[in-house]
Structure formats: structure tokens, C-alpha cells
Motif scaffolding. Structure first.
Motif, short mmCIF file in Angstrom:
data_model
loop_
_atom_site.label_atom_id
_atom_site.label_comp_id
_atom_site.label_asym_id
_atom_site.label_seq_id
_atom_site.Cartn_x
_atom_site.Cartn_y
_atom_site.Cartn_z
N TRP A 96 7.01 -6.31 -7.99
CA TRP A 96 7.68 -6.38 -8.46
C TRP A 96 7.90 -4.97 -9.68
O TRP A 96 5.90 -4.79 -10.90
N SER A 97 8.57 -4.85 -9.96
CA SER A 97 8.73 -3.53 -11.35
C SER A 97 9.41 -4.04 -12.25
O SER A 97 10.47 -4.20 -11.92
N GLY A 98 8.87 -3.50 -13.26
CA GLY A 98 10.28 -3.79 -14.15
C GLY A 98 11.25 -2.20 -14.50
O GLY A 98 12.08 -2.13 -15.17
N ASN A 99 11.36 -1.52 -14.00
CA ASN A 99 11.76 0.30 -14.10
C ASN A 99 12.63 0.01 -12.24
O ASN A 99 12.77 0.95 -12.06
N GLN A 100 12.45 -1.59 -11.60
CA GLN A 100 13.48 -1.36 -10.16
C GLN A 100 11.91 -0.47 -8.84
O GLN A 100 12.99 0.46 -8.14
N ASN A 101 11.46 -0.53 -9.53
CA ASN A 101 10.21 0.96 -8.77
C ASN A 101 9.50 0.46 -7.66
O ASN A 101 8.25 -0.22 -7.91
N ASN A 102 9.95 -1.03 -6.92
CA ASN A 102 9.73 -1.62 -6.00
C ASN A 102 8.63 -1.35 -4.49
O ASN A 102 8.77 0.12 -4.61
N GLY A 103 7.98 -1.73 -4.34
CA GLY A 103 6.90 -1.71 -3.13
C GLY A 103 6.67 -2.62 -2.24
O GLY A 103 6.92 -3.63 -2.31
N VAL A 104 6.48 -1.84 -0.83
CA VAL A 104 5.88 -2.43 0.27
C VAL A 104 4.57 -3.17 0.12
O VAL A 104 3.58 -2.18 -0.32
N LEU A 105 4.41 -4.41 0.62
CA LEU A 105 3.10 -4.84 0.32
C LEU A 105 2.48 -4.93 1.67
O LEU A 105 2.78 -5.06 2.64
N THR A 106 1.14 -4.19 1.91
CA THR A 106 0.68 -4.14 3.17
C THR A 106 -0.40 -4.86 3.48
O THR A 106 -1.35 -4.62 2.20
N GLY A 124 -13.89 0.35 -5.24
CA GLY A 124 -12.14 -0.13 -5.38
C GLY A 124 -11.61 0.54 -5.88
O GLY A 124 -11.29 0.53 -7.71
N GLY A 125 -10.36 0.81 -5.54
CA GLY A 125 -8.86 1.51 -5.91
C GLY A 125 -8.20 0.98 -6.92
O GLY A 125 -7.46 0.10 -6.30
N LEU A 176 -5.16 -9.08 -4.62
CA LEU A 176 -6.45 -8.29 -3.22
C LEU A 176 -7.00 -9.05 -3.12
O LEU A 176 -8.16 -8.73 -3.90
N ASP A 177 -7.52 -8.69 -1.81
CA ASP A 177 -8.69 -8.96 -1.22
C ASP A 177 -9.92 -8.49 -0.92
O ASP A 177 -11.04 -8.84 -0.60
N GLY A 178 -9.39 -7.12 -1.06
CA GLY A 178 -10.58 -6.05 -1.12
C GLY A 178 -10.77 -5.70 -0.07
O GLY A 178 -12.05 -4.92 0.34
N VAL A 179 -10.11 -5.46 1.13
CA VAL A 179 -9.80 -5.32 2.84
C VAL A 179 -8.72 -5.05 3.34
O VAL A 179 -8.26 -5.48 3.90
N GLY A 180 -9.16 -4.01 2.14
CA GLY A 180 -6.94 -3.43 3.52
C GLY A 180 -5.79 -3.34 2.47
O GLY A 180 -5.09 -2.76 2.83
N TYR A 231 -8.72 5.70 -0.81
CA TYR A 231 -8.11 5.74 0.60
C TYR A 231 -7.49 5.00 1.48
O TYR A 231 -8.19 3.64 1.74
N PRO A 232 -7.66 5.91 2.41
CA PRO A 232 -7.16 4.17 4.06
C PRO A 232 -8.51 4.14 4.98
O PRO A 232 -9.55 4.55 4.38
N GLY A 233 -8.27 2.83 4.70
CA GLY A 233 -9.61 2.42 5.44
C GLY A 233 -10.00 1.19 4.45
O GLY A 233 -9.18 0.81 4.07
N THR A 234 -10.39 0.32 4.97
CA THR A 234 -11.00 -0.78 3.98
C THR A 234 -12.42 -0.39 2.68
O THR A 234 -12.69 -2.04 2.18
N SER A 235 -12.96 0.56 3.21
CA SER A 235 -14.02 0.29 2.14
C SER A 235 -14.12 0.40 0.82
O SER A 235 -14.62 0.68 -0.43
N TYR A 236 -12.27 1.31 0.15
CA TYR A 236 -12.28 1.69 -0.92
C TYR A 236 -11.11 0.64 -1.63
O TYR A 236 -9.93 0.71 -2.41
#
Length: 180
Positions: free
Chosen positions: A1-11, A64-65, A27-31, A156-161
Motif C-alpha cells: 500500500w502506498s500513501g501516494n496510490q503507488n501500489n505494487g505487486v508482491l512477488t 539485503g536490498g 520479507l523472508d530474505g529468499v526472493g 538484484y535478481p535471485g535470492t542472495s540479495y
């Protein structure tokens, strides 16, 4: 949820809930990450990036990004706000990668307000932890014109970051906010 209506997709399974008494994305740190649905205004010349986080998975060798521009590998115009082991930092890519990190460690199971400011006119990057300046880097050519697509919770893409813990807030400003 965004206070500025900038919603996102949870992946890959991040969840909304309460962490440390505040609404948060966990977030669990795995992707896990969030991809905002619509582009955000491009940050050029001056920027402040703020976040409030509650890490639970800071470990040796783990980056962790918190928030990153674009969804691909680092390219010109990207930035990342991150924690590496227990060190808060910011990296950008222009013609080369540039990075600045704090000398103050953060720890798991505590709430942290982490911010970075960039002023292209003076080429100064400053990092703040809980409102206190912890690093100032000058003459690093951090670049500007950061791209308009962002990810929250992954470097980055992947689960390490990926971020392990909660992210309660991420704000992007097109100006350098005052120290106070």
C-alpha cells in the motif's frame, strides 16, 4: 500500500502485517520483493531516499536490498540502498559503480531509520542512521538521472540479495532534505 496510490505487486510471498508496532511489509530474505505498478518520477540532480526497517536476517556475507532502481542487473542510472552484513550503504552506477558505506553497524531485531542524500551540484552523498549523519562521501561521481522503475526488498535478481525482516517505509524525494 502506498500513501501516494503507488501500489505494487508482491512477488514470491512478502506479507503485510505489523512489525515493531507499525504497518510493515515482511520479507523472508529468499526472493521476496515488491515491484511498484507505475513508474515513479525520475530523480535527477538531488535526491533523498529514506527507509524505516526492522532487520531479522543480517548475517556475514549477506547483502539485503532495501530499495533499488530498475529490475535488472546494475546499469547506468541505477542505485541501491542496502545493508551488507551489518553495514548500511548506498551504491550507484554511472559509467562505473560507486559505493559509500557507514562505519556504524546496525543489528537485527531493532528498528532503524536509514537515509541517503545526494547532491549532484556538490557531488556529495550523506548517509544517516536514526537521523545522525554517519558517512559523507564527496567527489565520487555518483551520477544522477536514476531510473523510474523500482524494487523494494531486493538488490538484484535471485535470492542472495533479498531483505530479511520488515520494511515499514520507503520514501523517495527529488531534493536533499535537511539534516533535522
Amino acid at each position: 500500500w502506498s500513501g501516494n496510490q503507488n501500489n505494487g505487486v508482491l512477488t514470491n510471498g512478502p506479507t503485510w502485517g505489523v512489525s515493531d508496532g507499525r504497518q510493515a511489509l515482511t520479507l523472508d530474505g529468499v526472493g521476496d520483493y515488491v515491484q511498484p505498478v507505475k513508474p515513479i518520477n525520475r530523480l535527477t540532480g538531488q535526491a533523498t531516499i529514506t527507509s524505516v526497517v526492522y532487520p531479522t536476517g543480517l548475517t556475514v556475507g549477506k547483502l539485503g536490498g532495501i530499495v533499488k532502481s530498475t529490475t535488472n542487473s546494475p546499469t547506468a542510472g541505477d542505485f541501491i540502498l542496502y545493508v551488507n552484513n551489518t553495514t548500511f550503504g548506498m551504491a550507484t552506477w554511472g559509467t562505473t559503480a560507486k559505493r559509500t558505506e557507514s562505519t556504524v553497524a546496525i543489528s537485527n531485531n531493532n528498528r532503524w531509520a536509514l537515509s541517503a542524500t545526494y547532491n549532484a551540484a556538490t557531488d556529495v552523498v550523506r548517509l544517516f542512521i536514526n537521523g545522525t549523519a554517519v558517512s559523507t562521501t564527496t567527489g565520487s561521481s555518483f551520477g544522477s538521472g536514476w531510473l523510474t522503475e523500482y524494487m523494494i526488498g531486493r538488490a538484484y535478481p535471485g535470492t542472495s540479495y533479498c531483505w530479511a525482516g520488515s520494511i515499514m517505509q520507503v520514501d523517495l524525494y527529488d531534493r536533499v532534505l535537511a539534516d533535522s
